[in-house]
Design a protein around this motif. Structure first.
Motif, PDB file in Angstrom:
ATOM      1  N   VAL A 246       0.947  -1.370  -0.099  1.00  0.00           N
ATOM      2  CA  VAL A 246      -0.024   0.042   0.229  1.00  0.00           C
ATOM      3  C   VAL A 246       0.776   1.571   0.045  1.00  0.00           C
ATOM      4  N   SER A 247       2.097   1.227   0.863  1.00  0.00           N
ATOM      5  CA  SER A 247       3.141   2.410   0.995  1.00  0.00           C
ATOM      6  C   SER A 247       3.438   2.647  -0.513  1.00  0.00           C
TER       7      SER A 247
ATOM      8  N   GLU B 159       6.238  -3.337   5.291  1.00  0.00           N
ATOM      9  CA  GLU B 159       5.878  -1.761   5.438  1.00  0.00           C
ATOM     10  C   GLU B 159       5.411  -1.625   6.965  1.00  0.00           C
ATOM     11  N   SER B 160       5.559  -2.573   7.610  1.00  0.00           N
ATOM     12  CA  SER B 160       5.088  -2.579   9.114  1.00  0.00           C
ATOM     13  C   SER B 160       5.416  -1.036   9.895  1.00  0.00           C
ATOM     14  N   SER B 161       6.733  -0.487   9.594  1.00  0.00           N
ATOM     15  CA  SER B 161       7.269   0.514  10.197  1.00  0.00           C
ATOM     16  C   SER B 161       7.011   1.750   9.510  1.00  0.00           C
ATOM     17  N   PHE B 162       6.303   1.736   8.490  1.00  0.00           N
ATOM     18  CA  PHE B 162       6.002   2.993   7.492  1.00  0.00           C
ATOM     19  C   PHE B 162       4.876   3.754   8.043  1.00  0.00           C
ATOM     20  N   ALA B 163       5.293   5.059   8.317  1.00  0.00           N
ATOM     21  CA  ALA B 163       4.489   6.245   8.841  1.00  0.00           C
ATOM     22  C   ALA B 163       3.536   6.722   7.479  1.00  0.00           C
ATOM     23  N   PHE B 164       2.479   6.062   7.656  1.00  0.00           N
ATOM     24  CA  PHE B 164       1.331   6.830   6.691  1.00  0.00           C
ATOM     25  C   PHE B 164       1.068   8.168   6.879  1.00  0.00           C
ATOM     26  N   ASN B 165       0.871   9.297   6.055  1.00  0.00           N
ATOM     27  CA  ASN B 165      -0.089  10.224   6.248  1.00  0.00           C
ATOM     28  C   ASN B 165      -1.394   9.922   6.836  1.00  0.00           C
ATOM     29  N   ASP B 166      -2.020  11.006   7.394  1.00  0.00           N
ATOM     30  CA  ASP B 166      -3.377  10.624   8.350  1.00  0.00           C
ATOM     31  C   ASP B 166      -4.681  10.976   7.474  1.00  0.00           C
ATOM     32  N   PHE B 167      -5.394  10.176   7.383  1.00  0.00           N
ATOM     33  CA  PHE B 167      -6.670  10.459   6.880  1.00  0.00           C
ATOM     34  C   PHE B 167      -7.581   9.446   7.391  1.00  0.00           C
ATOM     35  N   ARG B 168      -8.856   9.924   7.794  1.00  0.00           N
ATOM     36  CA  ARG B 168     -10.088   8.935   8.130  1.00  0.00           C
ATOM     37  C   ARG B 168     -11.390   9.474   7.687  1.00  0.00           C
ATOM     38  N   THR B 169     -12.029   8.499   7.352  1.00  0.00           N
ATOM     39  CA  THR B 169     -13.292   8.615   6.792  1.00  0.00           C
ATOM     40  C   THR B 169     -14.209   9.326   7.897  1.00  0.00           C
TER      41      THR B 169
ATOM     42  N   GLU C 172       2.873 -12.877   8.998  1.00  0.00           N
ATOM     43  CA  GLU C 172       2.657 -11.986   9.897  1.00  0.00           C
ATOM     44  C   GLU C 172       3.681 -11.152  10.555  1.00  0.00           C
ATOM     45  N   ILE C 173       3.580  -9.799  10.613  1.00  0.00           N
ATOM     46  CA  ILE C 173       4.576  -8.907  11.465  1.00  0.00           C
ATOM     47  C   ILE C 173       3.572  -7.874  11.980  1.00  0.00           C
ATOM     48  N   SER C 174       4.202  -7.723  13.460  1.00  0.00           N
ATOM     49  CA  SER C 174       3.361  -6.743  14.103  1.00  0.00           C
ATOM     50  C   SER C 174       3.924  -5.432  14.002  1.00  0.00           C
ATOM     51  N   ILE C 175       3.177  -4.357  14.068  1.00  0.00           N
ATOM     52  CA  ILE C 175       3.509  -3.027  13.924  1.00  0.00           C
ATOM     53  C   ILE C 175       3.920  -2.425  15.176  1.00  0.00           C
ATOM     54  N   PRO C 176       5.090  -1.729  15.223  1.00  0.00           N
ATOM     55  CA  PRO C 176       5.697  -1.382  16.691  1.00  0.00           C
ATOM     56  C   PRO C 176       4.822  -0.520  17.390  1.00  0.00           C
ATOM     57  N   VAL C 177       4.672  -0.906  18.667  1.00  0.00           N
ATOM     58  CA  VAL C 177       3.963  -0.204  19.483  1.00  0.00           C
ATOM     59  C   VAL C 177       3.886   1.352  19.692  1.00  0.00           C
TER      60      VAL C 177
ATOM     61  N   LEU D 216       4.314   3.184  17.117  1.00  0.00           N
ATOM     62  CA  LEU D 216       3.688   3.743  16.189  1.00  0.00           C
ATOM     63  C   LEU D 216       2.306   3.725  16.357  1.00  0.00           C
ATOM     64  N   ILE D 217       1.542   2.461  16.893  1.00  0.00           N
ATOM     65  CA  ILE D 217       0.426   2.486  17.257  1.00  0.00           C
ATOM     66  C   ILE D 217      -0.132   3.351  18.272  1.00  0.00           C
ATOM     67  N   LEU D 218       0.523   3.671  19.444  1.00  0.00           N
ATOM     68  CA  LEU D 218       0.278   4.543  20.365  1.00  0.00           C
ATOM     69  C   LEU D 218       0.226   6.063  19.621  1.00  0.00           C
ATOM     70  N   ARG D 219       1.180   6.385  18.974  1.00  0.00           N
ATOM     71  CA  ARG D 219       1.052   7.794  18.481  1.00  0.00           C
ATOM     72  C   ARG D 219       0.091   7.909  17.376  1.00  0.00           C
ATOM     73  N   GLU D 220      -0.333   6.826  16.688  1.00  0.00           N
ATOM     74  CA  GLU D 220      -1.565   7.073  15.746  1.00  0.00           C
ATOM     75  C   GLU D 220      -2.766   7.442  16.781  1.00  0.00           C
ATOM     76  N   ALA D 221      -3.014   6.170  17.630  1.00  0.00           N
ATOM     77  CA  ALA D 221      -4.059   6.533  18.588  1.00  0.00           C
ATOM     78  C   ALA D 221      -4.005   7.752  19.060  1.00  0.00           C
ATOM     79  N   SER D 222      -2.875   8.212  19.620  1.00  0.00           N
ATOM     80  CA  SER D 222      -2.918   9.547  20.405  1.00  0.00           C
ATOM     81  C   SER D 222      -3.416  10.698  19.323  1.00  0.00           C
ATOM     82  N   ARG D 223      -2.860  10.680  18.180  1.00  0.00           N
ATOM     83  CA  ARG D 223      -3.153  11.840  17.015  1.00  0.00           C
ATOM     84  C   ARG D 223      -4.530  11.758  16.854  1.00  0.00           C
TER      85      ARG D 223
END
Length: 434
Positions: free
Chosen positions: A107-108, A128-138, A167-172, A174-181
């Motif tokens: 996808v990246s 692409e587990s560590s790729f930082a996507f730009n932010d967009f949400r429907t 299966e590859i887990s996305i770093p924690v 990145l997940i916490l940063r995305e959720a906080s944002r």
């Protein structure tokens, strides 16, 4: 400067929907695209595909033909997602007007393939587990967040490992940063996505902190302003006591669990290579309901898997009667390419399969009708997310009931107490009481 217009159609699961949001974000940021619902005005048309069942694959080429006839001159067509992964350049051979093909694990690379004519990027081992996507949400009210990519299971009926890779887990972090944002921008609920979310932490790419899914839930729940956490789908095999007890006692975790059964027969489950038995599944349900009595449980069921006997099917009905699922997603088995079960010869007659599916769905409807009666007059805290017709606003309760009330967009993004006044099979009607 007039922005370019993007039309995107998404088929399949919530992970596909999130992939579409990632592509929209990258195309907006790097190529200046804005989304449109008008196919004929689009400069770029993307169909994000699913290949879990047979019909979405058949639908792809008919859809592509329609898109090609309706698109404006010079508009590009791209095929993305799981079907892109397993068909690859065959798509362009069959539909030469397609500009590019982009697999579910790539996808990246959307802005890379956009300007390469007849580009095909379908590497299922691409990381692409560590790729930082730009932010967009429907939706500004809910944030879908991928916590892993790929699948390590070997279910004999499933094509997903062939389209999404290991299966590859996305770093924690990145997940916490995305959720906080997302919370900073107004979301009060996050929805975690993965093929087997409760297998999170089994494998990371590179040097990252190693934590499991239960610890991820704990850390997410510490985010100030985040009110609700949902996730899909946990695998029954990985539902250990620690996970179930955290689910029950953590007030931010919504009391709704999707537990994919697939079959109630231990024999069929072995043939499917699901890794658990009928008894294990029932034990996990019993444990879950003992610590979280209000939990709603949904499931997936495949009928007429090769070799399924009348007795095997009766085992599935037995689980249905004992668990009393709040929702089921049920299908007749269909062989998928590149799966082990594609070569099974002990297929079930289609007429038998159809009768079994009808029997299963009728039982599910009877169970749902009985359960829905118990909601009448009860009060639930509902988080409102959608405007619907006739001046109604809808949302979900903590245990995943869909509820609508009379109201306007002022309710969106709000929690309100609602008393249920009328029952429907897919949506309940209520009145705000607090």
């Amino acid at each position: 400067m007039v922005s370019k217009k993007l039309f995107i159609e998404t088929l399949g699961c919530a992970m596909n929907s999130r992939d579409s949001e990632h592509m929209i974000a990258q195309l907006r940021e790097k190529e200046g695209y804005e989304t449109t619902d008008d196919l004929k005005s689009a400069d770029l048309i993307i169909i994000n595909t699913c290949s879990v069942r047979e019909k979405p694959v058949a639908k792809l080429f008919s859809e592509l033909g329609v898109f090609n006839k309706k698109k404006k001159e010079g508009a590009k067509i791209g095929v993305c997602g799981c079907t892109a992964s397993h068909l690859g350049d065959e798509i362009i051979k069959r539909a030469p007007y397609v500009s590019f093909v982009l697999g579910a694990r790539n996808v990246s690379k959307i802005t890379e393939v956009l300007n390469r004519e007849r580009a095909v990027e379908v590497d299922i081992n691409y990381d692409e587990s560590s790729f930082a996507f730009n932010d967009f949400r429907t939706s500004p009210y809910k944030a879908y967040i991928n916590i892993s990519i790929g699948c390590d299971k070997s279910c004999t009926y499933c094509i997903v490992p062939k389209t999404r890779g290991d299966e590859i887990s996305i770093p924690v972090d990145l997940i916490l940063r995305e959720a906080s944002r997302a919370v900073e921008r107004g979301a009060k609920e996050v929805f975690l996505l993965g093929q087997n979310v409760n297998n999170y932490g089994r494998r990371f790419s590179g040097e990252h902190e190693k934590i499991n899914f239960t610890e991820l839930l704990r850390r997410l729940s510490r985010i100030e302003g985040l009110s609700r956490i949902r996730f899909t789908s946990p695998h029954p095999f990985h539902m250990d006591d620690e996970f179930i007890e955290e689910f029950a006692r953590n007030p931010k975790i919504c009391k709704s669990m999707h537990m994919p059964l697939q079959s109630g027969s231990s024999k069929v489950l072995r043939d499917m290579k699901r890794g658990y038995s009928k008894e294990w599944f029932l034990d996990r349900v019993e444990k879950l309901r003992s610590v979280s009595p209000e939990v709603s449980i949904s499931t997936d069921i495949i009928v007429a898997f090769p070799g399924e006997s009348d007795e095997d099917f009766e085992d599935t009905l037995d689980v249905m009667r004992r668990v009393k699922f709040d929702q089921i997603f049920s299908f007749k088995y269909s062989a998928r390419p590149e799966t082990e079960a594609e070569h099974f010869t002990n297929t079930v007659d289609d007429d038998v399969a159809s009768r079994r599916l009808t029997t299963l769905q009728n039982l599910a409807t009877d169970i749902l009708d009985e359960k829905n009666k118990t909601h009448l007059g009860k009060i639930y805290s509902v988080y409102f997310e959608d405007l619907i017709q006739d001046y109604y606003v809808s949302g979900r309760s903590d245990n995943n009931l869909v509820v609508k009330v009379k109201g306007s967009d002022e309710l969106l993004g709000q929690f309100r107490d609602v008393e249920i006044t009328a029952i429907g099979r897919t949506i309940l009607t209520g009145e705000i009481v607090g």
